[in-house]
Enzyme design. Structure first.
Site, PDB file in Angstrom:
ATOM      1  N   SER A  25       0.854  -1.182   0.000  1.00  0.00           N
ATOM      2  CA  SER A  25       0.000   0.000   0.000  1.00  0.00           C
ATOM      3  C   SER A  25       0.888   1.230   0.000  1.00  0.00           C
ATOM      4  CB  SER A  25      -0.898  -0.008   1.238  1.00  0.00           C
ATOM      5  OG  SER A  25      -1.730   1.126   1.264  1.00  0.00           O
ATOM      6  N   HIS A  32       2.472  12.145  -1.175  1.00  0.00           N
ATOM      7  CA  HIS A  32       2.084  13.552  -1.009  1.00  0.00           C
ATOM      8  C   HIS A  32       3.218  14.435  -1.551  1.00  0.00           C
ATOM      9  CE1 HIS A  32      -1.488  12.701   1.375  1.00  0.00           C
ATOM     10  NE2 HIS A  32      -0.781  11.878   2.124  1.00  0.00           N
ATOM     11  N   HIS A  67      -2.580   7.331  -4.488  1.00  0.00           N
ATOM     12  CA  HIS A  67      -2.646   6.170  -3.599  1.00  0.00           C
ATOM     13  C   HIS A  67      -2.742   4.927  -4.471  1.00  0.00           C
ATOM     14  CE1 HIS A  67      -5.669   3.149  -2.235  1.00  0.00           C
ATOM     15  NE2 HIS A  67      -4.838   3.044  -1.218  1.00  0.00           N
ATOM     16  N   ASN A 118      -2.716   0.338  -4.065  1.00  0.00           N
ATOM     17  CA  ASN A 118      -2.758  -0.789  -3.144  1.00  0.00           C
ATOM     18  C   ASN A 118      -3.035  -2.057  -3.933  1.00  0.00           C
ATOM     19  OD1 ASN A 118      -5.129  -2.478  -1.503  1.00  0.00           O
ATOM     20  ND2 ASN A 118      -3.337  -2.014  -0.270  1.00  0.00           N
ATOM     21  N   ARG A 160      -3.466  -6.343  -2.899  1.00  0.00           N
ATOM     22  CA  ARG A 160      -3.539  -7.163  -1.695  1.00  0.00           C
ATOM     23  C   ARG A 160      -4.126  -8.547  -2.004  1.00  0.00           C
ATOM     24  NH1 ARG A 160      -7.231  -3.096  -1.792  1.00  0.00           N
ATOM     25  NH2 ARG A 160      -9.422  -3.725  -1.750  1.00  0.00           N
ATOM     26  N   GLY A 180      -3.157  -4.048  13.821  1.00  0.00           N
ATOM     27  CA  GLY A 180      -2.039  -3.770  12.932  1.00  0.00           C
ATOM     28  C   GLY A 180      -1.150  -2.669  13.486  1.00  0.00           C
TER      29      GLY A 180
END
Length: 302
Positions: A94, A98, A108, A110, A112, A261
């Site tokens: 992930s 910025h 962004h 990701n 998974r 997490g």
């Protein structure tokens, strides 16, 4: 149906993290990623890599995690109650970037993989992921190119794939309390397993491998654009939407916090600086108004 192989997925994800970090360092030209490895008491761990105060990127975080547990958390079983009581493995890469320059969009991505198992039953598994773009001062050519690359990534997997996952992205990255999208979208997919393991894994790989292909040209094009305090203040204000979405709606953030997490890694997506302003309204006809008028609602870009 091909048999799911978590070890092969993990090897791909670790390599993807390395390649994306190398690509971002090359784009920045100055700062380097610092690596921070961690373990989770309940099982698993990961490596967070963060670049800060670069020439191009104010903060970029690229996180790999592989967590295991004896039971699925509420966030993962809400839409799949049959998973309750199964042990699980969840792994992924992930990232959130910025940039310093308000003319470079935040982004962004990701990818998974989940697998949940119970003795005497077939494993339940799926892939998910995607990427999305959040401009502050958008350029139509950048947005169209971003979506064209997204469409090209999906094309080998069927003509229906891009429209489906583009629409899902528009719907997922939406802030109901603001009645606006978080940005201009991209791709979002989840619960992917219908075509079998090999084909599903191939699509996840294509999305992961395609991220820098989509983002790097925009960075190169905009990184030397001059900006002033006005643009910087608007960028900081709009970053607030990122915070609002991630803390209130994002399924991955909620999953990470509910499974115990690593908080620093989960909140790595937060912008380093952000501001809120009461009842802000952009001036009619201004570049800031252009974002609101033309980009914060779903559109067909290609």
């Amino acid at each position: 149906m091909s048999v799911p192989d978590a070890a092969v997925v993990k090897a791909f994800l670790l390599d993807l993290q390395n390649r994306i970090c190398a690509g971002l360092q090359a784009l920045d030209g100055q700062a380097r990623f610092a690596a921070d490895s961690w373990t989770r008491a309940e099982g698993g761990g990961g490596t967070s890599r963060v670049l800060t105060q670069g020439a191009v990127f104010e903060q970029a975080g690229v996180n790999f995690s592989h967590v295991t547990g004896a039971a699925m958390p509420a966030s993962a079983t809400a839409h799949r109650p049959e998973l309750a009581g199964r042990s699980f493995e969840a792994m992924g890469v992930s990232l959130v970037i910025h940039p310093n320059n308000p003319y470079i969009p935040t982004t962004h991505a990701n990818v998974r993989f989940f697998i949940a198992q119970k003795e005497g039953a077939d494993p339940v598994w799926w892939f998910g992921g995607g990427f999305d773009l959040t401009p502050y001062y958008p350029f139509e050519e950048d947005v169209r190119e971003w979506h064209q690359t997204s469409k090209d990534i999906c094309a080998p997997f069927g003509d229906e794939v891009y429209p489906k996952y583009k629409k899902w992205c528009d719907e997922y990255f939406f802030l109901p309390h603001r009645n606006e999208t978080r940005g201009v979208g991209g791709l979002f997919f989840d619960d992917l397993n219908q075509e079998g393991f090999d084909q599903s894994f191939s699509f996840m790989q294509a999305v992961g491998n395609g991220f820098l292909t989509a983002y790097a040209p925009i960075v190169e094009r905009r990184k030397d654009t001059e900006f002033g305090e006005r643009e910087r203040q608007f960028q900081l204000y709009r970053r607030g939407r990122y915070v609002e979405f991630n803390l209130v709606y994002d399924r991955g953030t909620l999953f990470g916090l509910q499974t115990g997490g690593r908080t620093e890694s989960i909140l790595m997506s937060m912008p380093p600086l952000v501001r809120w302003q009461y009842a802000y309204t952009p001036e009619a006809g201004s570049p800031e108004a252009d974002l609101y008028d033309n980009y914060l609602k779903p559109r067909d870009w290609v």
